[in-house]
Write a protein that holds these residues in place. Structure first.
Motif, mmCIF file in Angstrom:
data_model
loop_
_atom_site.group_PDB
_atom_site.id
_atom_site.type_symbol
_atom_site.label_atom_id
_atom_site.label_comp_id
_atom_site.label_asym_id
_atom_site.label_seq_id
_atom_site.Cartn_x
_atom_site.Cartn_y
_atom_site.Cartn_z
ATOM 1 N N PRO A 163 79.346 -74.085 6.274
ATOM 2 C CA PRO A 163 80.034 -72.822 5.988
ATOM 3 C C PRO A 163 81.444 -72.937 5.416
ATOM 4 O O PRO A 163 81.966 -71.958 4.898
ATOM 5 N N THR A 164 82.093 -74.102 5.528
ATOM 6 C CA THR A 164 83.457 -74.236 5.012
ATOM 7 C C THR A 164 83.643 -75.578 4.317
ATOM 8 O O THR A 164 82.965 -76.559 4.637
ATOM 9 N N GLN A 165 84.596 -75.616 3.393
ATOM 10 C CA GLN A 165 84.925 -76.868 2.714
ATOM 11 C C GLN A 165 85.536 -77.854 3.687
ATOM 12 O O GLN A 165 85.331 -79.068 3.595
ATOM 13 N N GLN A 166 86.303 -77.342 4.640
ATOM 14 C CA GLN A 166 86.925 -78.183 5.661
ATOM 15 C C GLN A 166 85.868 -78.956 6.432
ATOM 16 O O GLN A 166 86.007 -80.169 6.654
ATOM 17 N N LEU A 167 84.799 -78.276 6.824
ATOM 18 C CA LEU A 167 83.722 -78.938 7.556
ATOM 19 C C LEU A 167 82.985 -79.915 6.652
ATOM 20 O O LEU A 167 82.607 -81.009 7.081
ATOM 21 N N ALA A 168 82.774 -79.525 5.390
ATOM 22 C CA ALA A 168 82.102 -80.428 4.450
ATOM 23 C C ALA A 168 82.870 -81.731 4.295
ATOM 24 O O ALA A 168 82.282 -82.821 4.299
ATOM 25 N N ASP A 169 84.181 -81.637 4.182
ATOM 26 C CA ASP A 169 85.015 -82.842 4.039
ATOM 27 C C ASP A 169 84.924 -83.721 5.282
ATOM 28 O O ASP A 169 84.839 -84.951 5.194
ATOM 29 N N LEU A 170 84.932 -83.070 6.457
ATOM 30 C CA LEU A 170 84.850 -83.817 7.712
ATOM 31 C C LEU A 170 83.513 -84.538 7.837
ATOM 32 O O LEU A 170 83.452 -85.724 8.181
ATOM 33 N N LEU A 171 82.421 -83.834 7.553
ATOM 34 C CA LEU A 171 81.100 -84.438 7.667
ATOM 35 C C LEU A 171 80.901 -85.529 6.623
ATOM 36 O O LEU A 171 80.295 -86.567 6.905
ATOM 37 N N GLN A 172 81.415 -85.312 5.434
ATOM 38 C CA GLN A 172 81.291 -86.331 4.385
ATOM 39 C C GLN A 172 82.007 -87.618 4.785
ATOM 40 O O GLN A 172 81.543 -88.721 4.481
ATOM 41 N N SER A 173 83.116 -87.467 5.497
ATOM 42 C CA SER A 173 83.857 -88.652 5.950
ATOM 43 C C SER A 173 83.096 -89.428 7.013
ATOM 44 O O SER A 173 83.416 -90.593 7.281
ATOM 45 N N THR A 174 82.094 -88.790 7.632
ATOM 46 C CA THR A 174 81.257 -89.467 8.631
ATOM 47 C C THR A 174 79.848 -89.732 8.085
ATOM 48 O O THR A 174 78.890 -89.819 8.833
ATOM 49 N N ARG A 175 79.751 -89.789 6.747
ATOM 50 C CA ARG A 175 78.561 -90.243 6.026
ATOM 51 C C ARG A 175 77.410 -89.230 6.012
ATOM 52 O O ARG A 175 76.252 -89.602 5.882
ATOM 53 N N PHE A 176 77.722 -87.940 6.126
ATOM 54 C CA PHE A 176 76.720 -86.922 5.845
ATOM 55 C C PHE A 176 76.583 -86.799 4.329
ATOM 56 O O PHE A 176 77.569 -86.938 3.600
ATOM 57 N N GLU A 177 75.384 -86.520 3.861
ATOM 58 C CA GLU A 177 75.115 -86.511 2.428
ATOM 59 C C GLU A 177 74.606 -85.151 1.954
ATOM 60 O O GLU A 177 74.154 -84.332 2.741
ATOM 61 N N ARG A 178 74.708 -84.931 0.648
ATOM 62 C CA ARG A 178 74.140 -83.760 -0.029
ATOM 63 C C ARG A 178 74.550 -82.441 0.640
ATOM 64 O O ARG A 178 73.713 -81.622 1.016
ATOM 65 N N LEU A 179 75.850 -82.255 0.766
ATOM 66 C CA LEU A 179 76.395 -81.062 1.416
ATOM 67 C C LEU A 179 76.738 -79.991 0.382
ATOM 68 O O LEU A 179 77.277 -80.295 -0.687
ATOM 69 N N LYS A 180 76.440 -78.753 0.708
ATOM 70 C CA LYS A 180 76.789 -77.625 -0.129
ATOM 71 C C LYS A 180 77.483 -76.566 0.730
ATOM 72 O O LYS A 180 76.990 -76.206 1.808
ATOM 73 N N VAL A 181 78.614 -76.071 0.241
ATOM 74 C CA VAL A 181 79.357 -75.064 0.996
ATOM 75 C C VAL A 181 78.816 -73.674 0.685
ATOM 76 O O VAL A 181 78.825 -73.233 -0.468
ATOM 77 N N VAL A 182 78.322 -73.015 1.732
ATOM 78 C CA VAL A 182 77.853 -71.624 1.626
ATOM 79 C C VAL A 182 78.487 -70.861 2.785
ATOM 80 O O VAL A 182 78.057 -70.992 3.934
ATOM 81 N N PRO A 183 79.518 -70.077 2.528
ATOM 82 C CA PRO A 183 80.191 -69.367 3.625
ATOM 83 C C PRO A 183 79.305 -68.294 4.237
ATOM 84 O O PRO A 183 78.268 -67.920 3.681
ATOM 85 N N ARG A 184 79.695 -67.808 5.392
ATOM 86 C CA ARG A 184 78.989 -66.719 6.046
ATOM 87 C C ARG A 184 79.498 -65.387 5.492
ATOM 88 O O ARG A 184 80.600 -65.306 4.951
ATOM 89 N N GLY A 185 78.729 -64.351 5.676
ATOM 90 C CA GLY A 185 79.125 -63.031 5.209
ATOM 91 C C GLY A 185 79.347 -62.071 6.361
ATOM 92 O O GLY A 185 79.217 -62.429 7.535
ATOM 93 N N VAL A 186 79.693 -60.840 6.016
ATOM 94 C CA VAL A 186 79.946 -59.828 7.035
ATOM 95 C C VAL A 186 79.430 -58.484 6.527
ATOM 96 O O VAL A 186 79.486 -58.191 5.330
ATOM 97 N N ASP A 187 78.925 -57.682 7.455
ATOM 98 C CA ASP A 187 78.461 -56.330 7.136
ATOM 99 C C ASP A 187 79.685 -55.416 7.137
ATOM 100 O O ASP A 187 80.144 -54.974 8.188
ATOM 101 N N THR A 188 80.227 -55.147 5.949
ATOM 102 C CA THR A 188 81.461 -54.372 5.859
ATOM 103 C C THR A 188 81.232 -52.869 6.057
ATOM 104 O O THR A 188 82.191 -52.104 6.108
ATOM 105 N N THR A 189 79.979 -52.475 6.149
ATOM 106 C CA THR A 189 79.686 -51.087 6.500
ATOM 107 C C THR A 189 79.745 -50.907 8.016
ATOM 108 O O THR A 189 80.295 -49.926 8.528
ATOM 109 N N LEU A 190 79.188 -51.868 8.736
ATOM 110 C CA LEU A 190 79.215 -51.812 10.199
ATOM 111 C C LEU A 190 80.606 -52.101 10.734
ATOM 112 O O LEU A 190 81.131 -51.354 11.575
#
Length: 289
Positions: free
Chosen positions: A54-81
């Motif tokens: 969900p965040t670039q910060q997490l992607a960078d952290l996981l990549q530093s511990t040898r996680f592969e093929r990461l894509k950042v997709v943030p979470r959304g919010v129901d702005t009507t609710l």
């Protein structure tokens, strides 16, 4: 089991990294297992074609511990609710909060990994300066009874959902979220959409979305004093509080689910295209995250 079967059948696979299980371990007396948990999670996710985080910060952290093929997709919010329009004076009155009193809000599990002692401490600090300040805790968990017995003046609203949850958000003024174990923290985005001034550590969703002093307040990682100072800066400056709350709503409006769904679909489509054409066009995609 789903992952192994999909690999055997040569079906494209996506996974989601949603929970920092290895970080949680230290809060439950099994911190010595953190390395083993992380190793297992890395092996699991690296077997997929893509892992969404969900965040670039997490992607960078996981990549530093040898996680592969990461894509950042943030979470959304129901702005009507989740909207400032859901504010209810009757709810504030039930919390014994006057029109000019500050209501601090926390939403989430009442559990050790959420750093609730920091939330309580920040509230107690605020109450010294502004005696009318109130703290409302929305949620349930293993620490509820202990906290309820120790802090009789705090409002424990229990587990809330839907319109009632939206009312609780919008009827507060400041969102105090001290957790440092989140992968994202949807509650941060829900609070911003509801028009609250968020005080959080420079971590997860807050670290990605908040510009301190503009649309929220960020504290340095692991600095409880800095967290309290960030809250105090808002309490001491009503104009800043008002401005931050307005800007928080503007930020959240750009995080509606339609944009997030489009991003997710784009990632999945890329996975399909990377596979051999015969499998990409014929096989369904399995998400085992």
């Amino acid at each position: 089991s789903a992952l192994q079967l999909a690999r055997k059948m040569r079906i494209p696979i996506s996974t989601d990294f949603r929970t920092n299980f290895h970080a949680y371990s230290s809060h439950y007396g099994i911190g010595w297992l953190s390395g083993a948990i992380l190793s297992y999670m890395r092996k699991f996710h690296n077997a997929a074609d893509v892992t969404m985080v969900p965040t670039q910060q997490l992607a960078d952290l996981l990549q530093s511990t040898r996680f592969e093929r990461l894509k950042v997709v943030p979470r959304g919010v129901d702005t009507t609710l989740f909207s400032p329009s859901k504010r209810k004076q009757s709810l504030r009155e039930s919390w014994h909060a006057g029109p000019n009193d500050i209501v601090m809000l926390y939403v989430g599990r009442l559990a050790a990994e959420k750093n609730l002692n920091q939330v309580i401490q920040t509230y107690l600090m605020a109450k010294v300066a502004l005696p009318g300040t109130q703290l409302v805790l929305v949620g349930d968990g293993p620490l509820r009874q202990e906290l309820q017995e120790a802090h009789k003046d705090v409002v424990f609203a229990g587990f809330q959902t839907g319109e009632s949850l939206a009312n609780h958000y919008a009827s507060a003024d400041m969102f105090v979220f001290a957790s440092q174990t989140e992968t994202f923290g949807n509650v941060t985005l829900e609070a911003m959409a509801s028009g609250l001034a968020v005080v959080a550590f420079d971590h997860a969703a807050a670290g990605e979305l908040i510009k301190s002093g503009i649309n929220g307040m960020l504290a340095s990682h692991d600095s409880g004093v800095h967290f309290e100072m960030a809250a105090q800066a808002l309490l001491n400056n009503p104009e800043l509080m008002r401005y931050v709350r307005q800007q928080a709503v503007s930020t959240a409006l750009d995080m509606g689910w339609d944009k997030i769904v489009q991003k997710t679909e784009s990632v999945l489509q890329d996975v399909l295209q990377q596979r051999e054409q015969v499998f990409a066009s014929a096989a369904p995609l399995v998400n085992v995250g």
